[in-house]
Design a protein around this motif. Structure first.
Motif, mmCIF file in Angstrom:
data_model
loop_
_atom_site.group_PDB
_atom_site.id
_atom_site.type_symbol
_atom_site.label_atom_id
_atom_site.label_comp_id
_atom_site.label_asym_id
_atom_site.label_seq_id
_atom_site.Cartn_x
_atom_site.Cartn_y
_atom_site.Cartn_z
ATOM 1 N N ASP A 1 0.839 -1.199 0.000
ATOM 2 C CA ASP A 1 0.000 0.000 0.000
ATOM 3 C C ASP A 1 0.876 1.253 0.000
ATOM 4 O O ASP A 1 1.740 1.429 0.861
ATOM 5 N N ASN A 2 0.654 2.122 -0.982
ATOM 6 C CA ASN A 2 1.441 3.356 -1.090
ATOM 7 C C ASN A 2 0.569 4.598 -1.007
ATOM 8 O O ASN A 2 0.946 5.656 -1.509
ATOM 9 N N ASN A 3 -0.602 4.460 -0.384
ATOM 10 C CA ASN A 3 -1.517 5.600 -0.269
ATOM 11 C C ASN A 3 -0.866 6.784 0.452
ATOM 12 O O ASN A 3 -1.145 7.946 0.136
ATOM 13 N N LEU A 4 0.011 6.472 1.427
ATOM 14 C CA LEU A 4 0.677 7.533 2.185
ATOM 15 C C LEU A 4 1.543 8.383 1.267
ATOM 16 O O LEU A 4 1.532 9.613 1.339
ATOM 17 N N TYR A 5 2.291 7.713 0.378
ATOM 18 C CA TYR A 5 3.182 8.448 -0.527
ATOM 19 C C TYR A 5 2.383 9.307 -1.508
ATOM 20 O O TYR A 5 2.771 10.433 -1.825
ATOM 21 N N ILE A 6 1.277 8.772 -1.988
ATOM 22 C CA ILE A 6 0.435 9.546 -2.905
ATOM 23 C C ILE A 6 -0.175 10.743 -2.184
ATOM 24 O O ILE A 6 -0.284 11.842 -2.748
ATOM 25 N N SER A 7 -0.560 10.546 -0.926
ATOM 26 C CA SER A 7 -1.124 11.650 -0.135
ATOM 27 C C SER A 7 -0.094 12.764 0.052
ATOM 28 O O SER A 7 -0.419 13.957 -0.039
ATOM 29 N N ILE A 8 1.151 12.369 0.297
ATOM 30 C CA ILE A 8 2.225 13.356 0.438
ATOM 31 C C ILE A 8 2.421 14.104 -0.871
ATOM 32 O O ILE A 8 2.600 15.333 -0.899
ATOM 33 N N LEU A 9 2.369 13.366 -1.991
ATOM 34 C CA LEU A 9 2.529 13.978 -3.307
ATOM 35 C C LEU A 9 1.423 14.992 -3.587
ATOM 36 O O LEU A 9 1.669 16.062 -4.148
ATOM 37 N N ILE A 10 0.198 14.674 -3.177
ATOM 38 C CA ILE A 10 -0.936 15.580 -3.365
ATOM 39 C C ILE A 10 -0.727 16.892 -2.591
ATOM 40 O O ILE A 10 -1.058 17.977 -3.075
ATOM 41 N N LEU A 11 -0.150 16.780 -1.402
ATOM 42 C CA LEU A 11 0.047 17.956 -0.551
ATOM 43 C C LEU A 11 1.335 18.712 -0.869
ATOM 44 O O LEU A 11 1.519 19.847 -0.414
ATOM 45 N N LEU A 12 2.223 18.089 -1.656
ATOM 46 C CA LEU A 12 3.539 18.677 -1.900
ATOM 47 C C LEU A 12 3.480 20.087 -2.492
ATOM 48 O O LEU A 12 4.215 20.975 -2.027
ATOM 49 N N PRO A 13 2.636 20.370 -3.510
ATOM 50 C CA PRO A 13 2.576 21.748 -4.027
ATOM 51 C C PRO A 13 2.182 22.762 -2.966
ATOM 52 O O PRO A 13 2.674 23.909 -2.981
ATOM 53 N N LEU A 14 1.318 22.349 -2.035
ATOM 54 C CA LEU A 14 0.853 23.266 -0.989
ATOM 55 C C LEU A 14 1.956 23.570 0.019
ATOM 56 O O LEU A 14 2.014 24.672 0.576
ATOM 57 N N PHE A 15 2.843 22.590 0.260
ATOM 58 C CA PHE A 15 3.962 22.819 1.186
ATOM 59 C C PHE A 15 5.114 23.548 0.497
ATOM 60 O O PHE A 15 5.803 24.369 1.108
ATOM 61 N N ALA A 16 5.322 23.239 -0.781
ATOM 62 C CA ALA A 16 6.468 23.801 -1.507
ATOM 63 C C ALA A 16 6.266 25.274 -1.845
ATOM 64 O O ALA A 16 7.223 26.057 -1.842
ATOM 65 N N SER A 17 5.030 25.668 -2.137
ATOM 66 C CA SER A 17 4.771 27.034 -2.585
ATOM 67 C C SER A 17 5.154 28.095 -1.550
ATOM 68 O O SER A 17 5.823 29.077 -1.894
ATOM 69 N N PRO A 18 4.761 27.969 -0.262
ATOM 70 C CA PRO A 18 5.171 28.995 0.723
ATOM 71 C C PRO A 18 6.685 29.096 0.854
ATOM 72 O O PRO A 18 7.226 30.193 1.036
ATOM 73 N N ILE A 19 7.373 27.955 0.757
ATOM 74 C CA ILE A 19 8.844 27.971 0.848
ATOM 75 C C ILE A 19 9.431 28.710 -0.346
ATOM 76 O O ILE A 19 10.344 29.530 -0.208
ATOM 77 N N GLU A 20 8.884 28.423 -1.521
ATOM 78 C CA GLU A 20 9.351 29.081 -2.745
ATOM 79 C C GLU A 20 9.110 30.588 -2.679
ATOM 80 O O GLU A 20 9.981 31.380 -3.060
ATOM 81 N N ASN A 21 7.938 30.996 -2.186
ATOM 82 C CA ASN A 21 7.629 32.422 -2.067
ATOM 83 C C ASN A 21 8.527 33.104 -1.033
ATOM 84 O O ASN A 21 8.882 34.280 -1.185
ATOM 85 N N TYR A 22 8.876 32.383 0.006
ATOM 86 C CA TYR A 22 9.761 32.938 1.039
ATOM 87 C C TYR A 22 11.155 33.180 0.472
ATOM 88 O O TYR A 22 11.782 34.216 0.751
ATOM 89 N N ILE A 23 11.651 32.252 -0.340
ATOM 90 C CA ILE A 23 12.973 32.407 -0.968
ATOM 91 C C ILE A 23 12.955 33.585 -1.933
ATOM 92 O O ILE A 23 13.902 34.356 -2.024
ATOM 93 N N GLY A 24 11.840 33.736 -2.662
ATOM 94 C CA GLY A 24 11.675 34.866 -3.570
ATOM 95 C C GLY A 24 12.099 34.564 -4.996
ATOM 96 O O GLY A 24 12.744 33.548 -5.277
ATOM 97 N N ALA A 25 11.715 35.457 -5.905
ATOM 98 C CA ALA A 25 11.991 35.280 -7.330
ATOM 99 C C ALA A 25 13.256 36.018 -7.735
ATOM 100 O O ALA A 25 13.646 37.003 -7.100
#
Length: 320
Positions: free
Chosen positions: A123-147
């Motif tokens: 069962d890999n449901n946990l990994y897929i769940s993490i993948l689904i949430l990854l854009p939501l976690f990555a975006s604030p970090i990316e915005n904090y680093i800046g363009a």
């Protein structure tokens, strides 16, 4: 197709598409702009990867074993997402066309990831769940680093068989350009404003020049270097508040948050007694976290505009 197969088919398309639409709503909400931004790697790369992974992971195991299935099936919810956002005017055609290559490639990569987890014998449901949430976690970090804010140069030239004085008179001031003379294929495809005319109040340093485009776009130019019949350099300023909201997509507005044109130069070079080479280059600035991709589009758009104007100036100098 049986009812069960139809339900399965709808599931592997509908769920990833709904996920994409909900993410688009979140990333496009101005209230959350400091955390979620559409002009980010999280949206442009991680979101379609997750869509692709979900599509394949929800599919039947026997289908997932096919390499072509993992590559191309993720494209279906991507095109469905694009169709819905376009039909309901959530996103404009130019933006969709520009991000299409990224979305398709990222979706296929996600398809391989989803296939890997699907074919594992646990069962890999946990990994897929993490993948689904990854854009939501990555975006604030990316915005904090800046363009990154990076300048680029778009260079073009054309050879003209005409006297220098005649060429130069068509450079400093460009008479009204009718629609039939406009040969800018890329800007036309992207529905960008087309050039109309350019006006100059006098020849010399400090002169004011207006490059007027359709739909209210005006480049305000101030001459910084001037050599008659040879060279003219100028700063370029586009004022976003002058541009109607319907003229350009908010992410593509000249002088806006992500894209700005800085300066330009015309230079006339004598090749022989009959031919001159007219050089035109401009510097523009991009402020995104994916300048490596955005610069390709911006550079080609600027070159398309410049080549279009050079062709008009050549025709007028040689035939009028």
């Amino acid at each position: 197709m049986t009812k069960q197969k139809l339900i399965t088919a709808l599931k592997i398309i509908a769920i990833p598409t709904i996920y994409a639409l909900l993410s688009r709503t979140l990333f496009g909400e101005s209230t959350w702009e400091s955390m979620f931004n559409m002009m980010s790697k999280a949206f442009l790369f991680l979101l379609p990867s997750t869509v692709g992974a979900l599509t394949v992971y929800l599919s039947k195991e026997e289908k997932v074993k096919s390499l072509s299935y993992r590559i191309f099936i993720p494209w279906i919810p991507i095109f469905t997402f694009f169709f819905i956002t376009f039909i309901f005017a959530i996103e404009g055609w130019p933006c969709l066309l520009m991000i299409l290559p990224i979305f398709l490639l990222a979706a296929s990569i996600g398809g391989f990831i989803g296939g890997y987890f699907k074919l594992k014998k646990k069962d890999n449901n946990l990994y897929i769940s993490i993948l689904i949430l990854l854009p939501l976690f990555a975006s604030p970090i990316e915005n904090y680093i800046g363009a990154n804010s990076t300048p680029y140069k778009a260079y073009t030239y054309i050879d003209i068989n005409a006297p220098a004085e005649k060429i130069w008179s068509n450079v400093t001031r460009v008479r009204e350009i009718n629609k039939e003379q406009d040969k800018g294929w890329l800007t036309k495809l992207l529905n960008f404003p087309r050039p109309v005319k350019a006006e100059l109040n006098y020849e010399g340093v400090g002169a004011y020049r207006e490059a007027i485009f359709t739909n209210g776009l005006i480049f305000h130019e101030t001459v910084t270097e001037y050599i008659d019949n040879k060279k003219m350099s100028f700063t370029i300023k586009a004022l976003p508040h002058e541009i109607p909201l319907t003229t350009m997509d908010e992410h593509l507005v000249v002088g806006g948050k992500y894209f700005d044109v800085l300066n330009g130069t015309y230079e006339l070079e004598k090749l022989n007694d009959k031919t001159y080479r007219l050089h035109l280059w401009s510097y523009f600035k991009l402020t995104t976290t994916f300048n490596f991709y955005a610069s390709w589009w911006a550079n080609n758009i600027m070159k398309d505009i410049q080549n279009n104007i050079l062709q008009i100036e050549k025709h007028r100098a040689e035939h009028e």
